[in-house]
Design an enzyme around this catalytic site. Structure first.
Site, PDB file in Angstrom:
ATOM      1  N   ASP A 192       0.808  -1.224   0.000  1.00  9.56           N
ATOM      2  CA  ASP A 192       0.000   0.000   0.000  1.00  9.56           C
ATOM      3  C   ASP A 192       0.838   1.270   0.000  1.00  9.56           C
ATOM      4  O   ASP A 192       0.425   2.316   0.516  1.00  9.56           O
ATOM      5  CB  ASP A 192      -0.964   0.025   1.214  1.00  9.56           C
ATOM      6  CG  ASP A 192      -1.859  -1.196   1.233  1.00  9.56           C
ATOM      7  OD1 ASP A 192      -2.176  -1.707   0.141  1.00  9.56           O
ATOM      8  OD2 ASP A 192      -2.246  -1.631   2.331  1.00  9.56           O
TER       9      ASP A 192
ATOM     10  N   GLN B 175       1.938  -6.065  -3.141  1.00  6.59           N
ATOM     11  CA  GLN B 175       2.351  -6.145  -1.745  1.00  6.59           C
ATOM     12  C   GLN B 175       3.637  -5.327  -1.540  1.00  6.59           C
ATOM     13  O   GLN B 175       3.877  -4.407  -2.292  1.00  6.59           O
ATOM     14  CB  GLN B 175       2.548  -7.606  -1.298  1.00  6.59           C
ATOM     15  CG  GLN B 175       1.262  -8.422  -1.191  1.00  6.59           C
ATOM     16  CD  GLN B 175       0.703  -8.872  -2.531  1.00  6.59           C
ATOM     17  OE1 GLN B 175       1.377  -9.558  -3.281  1.00  6.59           O
ATOM     18  NE2 GLN B 175      -0.515  -8.508  -2.828  1.00  6.59           N
TER      19      GLN B 175
ATOM     20  N   GLY C 226      -4.564  -4.226  -3.824  1.00 11.44           N
ATOM     21  CA  GLY C 226      -5.548  -3.182  -4.116  1.00 11.44           C
ATOM     22  C   GLY C 226      -4.755  -1.953  -4.495  1.00 11.44           C
ATOM     23  O   GLY C 226      -4.115  -1.354  -3.639  1.00 11.44           O
ATOM     24  N   HIS C 227      -4.714  -1.625  -5.771  1.00  9.12           N
ATOM     25  CA  HIS C 227      -3.888  -0.520  -6.251  1.00  9.12           C
ATOM     26  C   HIS C 227      -4.800   0.631  -6.668  1.00  9.12           C
ATOM     27  O   HIS C 227      -5.618   0.480  -7.571  1.00  9.12           O
ATOM     28  CB  HIS C 227      -3.006  -0.986  -7.422  1.00  9.12           C
ATOM     29  CG  HIS C 227      -1.972  -1.988  -6.998  1.00  9.12           C
ATOM     30  ND1 HIS C 227      -1.032  -2.507  -7.847  1.00  9.12           N
ATOM     31  CD2 HIS C 227      -1.723  -2.556  -5.782  1.00  9.12           C
ATOM     32  CE1 HIS C 227      -0.252  -3.345  -7.182  1.00  9.12           C
ATOM     33  NE2 HIS C 227      -0.664  -3.404  -5.928  1.00  9.12           N
TER      34      HIS C 227
ATOM     35  N   LYS D  19       1.792   2.139  -5.147  1.00 10.04           N
ATOM     36  CA  LYS D  19       2.312   1.584  -6.408  1.00 10.04           C
ATOM     37  C   LYS D  19       1.388   1.884  -7.586  1.00 10.04           C
ATOM     38  O   LYS D  19       1.840   2.259  -8.668  1.00 10.04           O
ATOM     39  CB  LYS D  19       2.506   0.059  -6.276  1.00 10.04           C
ATOM     40  CG  LYS D  19       3.494  -0.319  -5.181  1.00 10.04           C
ATOM     41  CD  LYS D  19       3.543  -1.810  -4.959  1.00 10.04           C
ATOM     42  CE  LYS D  19       2.316  -2.409  -4.337  1.00 10.04           C
ATOM     43  NZ  LYS D  19       2.050  -2.022  -2.939  1.00 10.04           N
TER      44      LYS D  19
HETATM   45  P1  GDP Z   1      -0.787   0.369  -3.540  1.00 11.23           P
HETATM   46  O1  GDP Z   1      -1.368  -0.920  -3.062  1.00 11.23           O
HETATM   47  O2  GDP Z   1       0.696   0.426  -3.301  1.00 11.23           O
HETATM   48  O3  GDP Z   1      -1.140   0.713  -4.951  1.00 11.23           O
HETATM   49  O4  GDP Z   1      -1.402   1.498  -2.601  1.00 11.23           O
HETATM   50  P2  GDP Z   1      -2.956   1.632  -2.161  1.00 11.23           P
HETATM   51  O5  GDP Z   1      -3.734   2.095  -3.313  1.00 11.23           O
HETATM   52  O6  GDP Z   1      -3.414   0.401  -1.474  1.00 11.23           O
HETATM   53  O7  GDP Z   1      -2.837   2.714  -1.019  1.00 11.23           O
HETATM   54  C1  GDP Z   1      -2.318   3.968  -1.243  1.00 11.23           C
HETATM   55  C2  GDP Z   1      -3.384   5.003  -0.854  1.00 11.23           C
HETATM   56  O8  GDP Z   1      -2.795   6.272  -0.720  1.00 11.23           O
HETATM   57  C3  GDP Z   1      -4.454   5.169  -1.911  1.00 11.23           C
HETATM   58  O9  GDP Z   1      -5.650   5.505  -1.284  1.00 11.23           O
HETATM   59  C4  GDP Z   1      -3.943   6.336  -2.743  1.00 11.23           C
HETATM   60  O10 GDP Z   1      -4.983   7.040  -3.395  1.00 11.23           O
HETATM   61  C5  GDP Z   1      -3.327   7.191  -1.681  1.00 11.23           C
HETATM   62  N1  GDP Z   1      -2.170   7.988  -2.089  1.00 11.23           N
HETATM   63  C6  GDP Z   1      -1.200   7.702  -2.993  1.00 11.23           C
HETATM   64  N2  GDP Z   1      -0.251   8.661  -2.992  1.00 11.23           N
HETATM   65  C7  GDP Z   1      -0.638   9.569  -2.092  1.00 11.23           C
HETATM   66  C8  GDP Z   1      -0.050  10.793  -1.603  1.00 11.23           C
HETATM   67  O11 GDP Z   1       1.025  11.217  -2.008  1.00 11.23           O
HETATM   68  N3  GDP Z   1      -0.744  11.457  -0.643  1.00 11.23           N
HETATM   69  C9  GDP Z   1      -1.931  11.014  -0.138  1.00 11.23           C
HETATM   70  N4  GDP Z   1      -2.526  11.731   0.805  1.00 11.23           N
HETATM   71  N5  GDP Z   1      -2.506   9.875  -0.568  1.00 11.23           N
HETATM   72  C10 GDP Z   1      -1.855   9.161  -1.522  1.00 11.23           C
HETATM   73  P1  IMO Z   2      -0.932  -4.179  -2.255  1.00 11.93           P
HETATM   74  O1  IMO Z   2      -0.469  -4.732  -3.576  1.00 11.93           O
HETATM   75  C1  IMO Z   2      -0.983  -4.596   2.075  1.00 11.93           C
HETATM   76  C2  IMO Z   2      -1.090  -8.657   3.670  1.00 11.93           C
HETATM   77  C3  IMO Z   2      -2.346  -9.097   4.391  1.00 11.93           C
HETATM   78  C4  IMO Z   2      -1.768 -10.108   5.370  1.00 11.93           C
HETATM   79  C5  IMO Z   2      -0.666 -10.763   4.575  1.00 11.93           C
HETATM   80  C6  IMO Z   2      -1.067 -12.064   3.890  1.00 11.93           C
HETATM   81  O2  IMO Z   2      -2.220  -3.463  -2.318  1.00 11.93           O
HETATM   82  O3  IMO Z   2       0.163  -3.411  -1.608  1.00 11.93           O
HETATM   83  P2  IMO Z   2      -2.627 -12.734   1.855  1.00 11.93           P
HETATM   84  O4  IMO Z   2      -3.993 -12.286   1.457  1.00 11.93           O
HETATM   85  O5  IMO Z   2      -1.578 -12.457   0.840  1.00 11.93           O
HETATM   86  O6  IMO Z   2      -2.622 -14.150   2.330  1.00 11.93           O
HETATM   87  O7  IMO Z   2      -2.277 -11.865   3.165  1.00 11.93           O
HETATM   88  O8  IMO Z   2      -0.294  -9.822   3.581  1.00 11.93           O
HETATM   89  N1  IMO Z   2      -1.305  -8.157   2.306  1.00 11.93           N
HETATM   90  C7  IMO Z   2      -1.224  -6.868   1.969  1.00 11.93           C
HETATM   91  N2  IMO Z   2      -1.025  -5.779   2.734  1.00 11.93           N
HETATM   92  N3  IMO Z   2      -1.095  -4.474   0.736  1.00 11.93           N
HETATM   93  C8  IMO Z   2      -1.264  -5.566  -0.041  1.00 11.93           C
HETATM   94  O9  IMO Z   2      -1.241  -5.502  -1.386  1.00 11.93           O
HETATM   95  C9  IMO Z   2      -1.380  -6.830   0.575  1.00 11.93           C
HETATM   96  N4  IMO Z   2      -1.582  -8.079   0.119  1.00 11.93           N
HETATM   97  C10 IMO Z   2      -1.516  -8.885   1.187  1.00 11.93           C
HETATM   98  O10 IMO Z   2      -2.973  -8.019   5.031  1.00 11.93           O
HETATM   99  O11 IMO Z   2      -1.175  -9.437   6.453  1.00 11.93           O
HETATM  100 MG    MG Z   3      -2.881  -1.608  -1.808  1.00 12.65          MG
END
Ligand code: GDP
Ligand code: IMO
Ligand code: MG
Length: 427
Positions: free
Chosen positions: A13, A222, A40-41, A16
């Site tokens: 998270d 991840q 979840g991207h 990416k």
């Molecule tokens: P990913 O899994 O690495 O793609 O990241 P996620 O989408 O799960 O989580 C990142 C969260 O931070 C999302 O809700 C994005 O919209 C938000 N986000 C990304 N970059 C920024 C930033 O620079 N500032 C803020 N406030 N939010 C951001």
């Molecule tokens: P993105 O790509 C954050 C975490 C879960 C749990 C562990 C194992 O959005 O960054 P799993 O479902 O793989 O068996 O869970 O890994 N986890 C993540 N945490 N971002 C993710 O993906 C994750 N995918 C799995 O919360 O601790």
């Molecule tokens: Mg994510």
């Protein structure tokens, strides 16, 4: 040509999705190499927020090929829903999405097993996203899994029946009640749709694109601290999330990996169980969570929040061979007067170290305070326009990491992105 890799250096998270979407116009192919619907991207532009789980984050850009590589575990049901959710944007998903024939399938019973195994673990649960990831990779490594290529075979229904019967037996052993029929129907509906998509030999696809001179970016899922080998085992995911995973997960030689771009938040978050040395269980943790909107993009769970952890970042920079870094969510820290970074760990015997212990022993963070930046400039600003306190933070981190921070993100939108120098991708 080489394949650039972008991956998360923390516990996932990091942002990416935002950055792959932002960089995508510089590439002709975006490829996922591991993970599955546990990811979840989030991408945000034109006032709309999109969350992708299995589709690579280049899908919103014209004329970019998006490959789901062999290292991914793919749930057709989730993919069908993702594709349907994109329909209203009139994207040509069918043309631009490619799936490797070797990609493993997640069956509905993998999902059920994930739930049953977690329940059986009780207080020792991993905190899985329950998307069937662990059980699907178990079948892959156990050599009993089914692959996308199998759906094109006439006897696919009987192969499916054989594997799911085995899962059902295990579920009965765990006394797990379920109604398999609707799940099976939903699965086969999705498989029928998938048969009409571009199913390719991913390894040759990548090779041909490289030979044509195309730029390719591999999108990690991840984070490196969740890597099955190098993370805080067993509180990890079931794939290699580090750069090495891009080689096996796409079928490319390690020598064909180019730049390794490491992405990190200006603080830390983690979802699920496992060690988190800088975790804040106080008001500062709540402030990070609320101002950073730190709730899971896949499960909606509140993310655990804490200060930046330098030992773990140095570790993941080392594991991945990171040569450029992107700092995300620097805006969130502007809600604080003083922020901290963990520079070292104190081990139970009093030793001070910057090394990440292989076993999950409890470490205490050694914290260094920094004055925070109270204002953040707009996305149109230049790198040098960043507040002096933020520049100081960046300079300190660069000194620790010995890798340049080439991009600073100041908000979820595509436009809230400041890059240091236009040439940094190809340079
Ligand atoms: P990913 O899994 O690495 O793609 O990241 P996620 O989408 O799960 O989580 C990142 C969260 O931070 C999302 O809700 C994005 O919209 C938000 N986000 C990304 N970059 C920024 C930033 O620079 N500032 C803020 N406030 N939010 C951001
Ligand atoms: P993105 O790509 C954050 C975490 C879960 C749990 C562990 C194992 O959005 O960054 P799993 O479902 O793989 O068996 O869970 O890994 N986890 C993540 N945490 N971002 C993710 O993906 C994750 N995918 C799995 O919360 O601790
Ligand atoms: Mg994510």
């Amino acid at each position: 040509m080489k394949v650039d890799v972008l991956l998360g250096l923390q516990w996932g998270d990091e942002g990416k999705g935002k950055i792959v979407d932002y960089l995508a116009p510089q590439y002709q192919v975006v490829a996922r190499f591991q993970g599955g619907p546990n990811a979840g991207h989030t991408l945000e532009f034109d006032g709309i927020k999109h969350v992708l789980h299995q589709i690579p984050s280049g899908i919103f850009r014209d004329n970019i090929k998006n490959l789901i590589g062999n290292g991914v575990v793919l749930d057709p049901v989730v993919l069908k829903k993702e594709i349907e959710a994109l329909e209203k944007y009139h994207l040509d998903v069918k043309k631009n999405l490619y799936i490797s024939r070797r990609t493993q399938l997640i069956l509905p019973t993998h999902r059920l097993l994930d739930v049953a195994y977690e329940q059986a673990k009780g207080v020792d649960k991993i905190g899985s996203t329950l998307r069937g990831i662990g059980p699907a990779y178990q079948d892959k490594i156990g050599r009993t899994g089914l692959r996308i290529g199998d759906i094109l075979e006439k006897d696919f229904p009987s192969r499916y029946a054989k594997l799911s019967a085995r899962h059902e037996e295990a579920l009965q052993g765990l006394k797990f009640d379920f109604d398999g029929e609707p799940l099976k129907k939903e699965f086969f509906d999705a498989v029928d749709m998938l048969r009409n998509y571009n199913i390719v030999d991913g390894e040759y696809f990548i090779d041909e694109e490289l030979k044509k001179g195309m730029h390719i970016i591999a999108e990690g899922a991840q984070g490196s601290m969740l890597d099955v080998d190098m993370g805080s085992y067993p509180f990890v995911t079931s794939s290699n999330t580090t750069a090495a995973g891009a080689a096996t997960g796409l079928g490319i030689a390690p020598s064909r990996i180019g730049n390794v771009m490491g992405i990190f938040k200006a603080y830390c978050t983690r979802v699920g169980s496992g060690p988190f040395p800088t975790e804040l269980s106080d008001e500062s943790g709540s402030l990070l969570r609320e101002s950073g909107k730190e709730y899971g993009a896949t499960t909606g769970r509140p993310r655990r929040c804490g200060w930046l952890d330098i030992p773990s970042l140095k570790y993941t920079i080392m594991l991945n061979g990171v040569n450029r870094m992107f700092m995300m969510k620097a805006d969130v820290l502007s809600n604080f007067d003083v922020i901290y970074v963990c520079t070292h760990y104190k081990l139970p015997d009093g030793t001070i170290t910057q090394k990440v212990p292989a076993m999950n022993i409890k470490v205490e963070p050694v914290l260094k305070p920094f004055k925070s930046w109270k204002k953040i400039p707009s996305g149109a600003a230049q790198f040098d326009d960043l507040p002096e306190e933020l520049l100081q933070y960046i300079r300190f981190l660069e000194g620790e990491f010995d890798v340049p921070i080439q991009l600073v993100s100041l908000g979820p939108d595509r436009r809230s992105t400041i890059i240091r120098n236009e040439q940094f991708i190809t340079g």
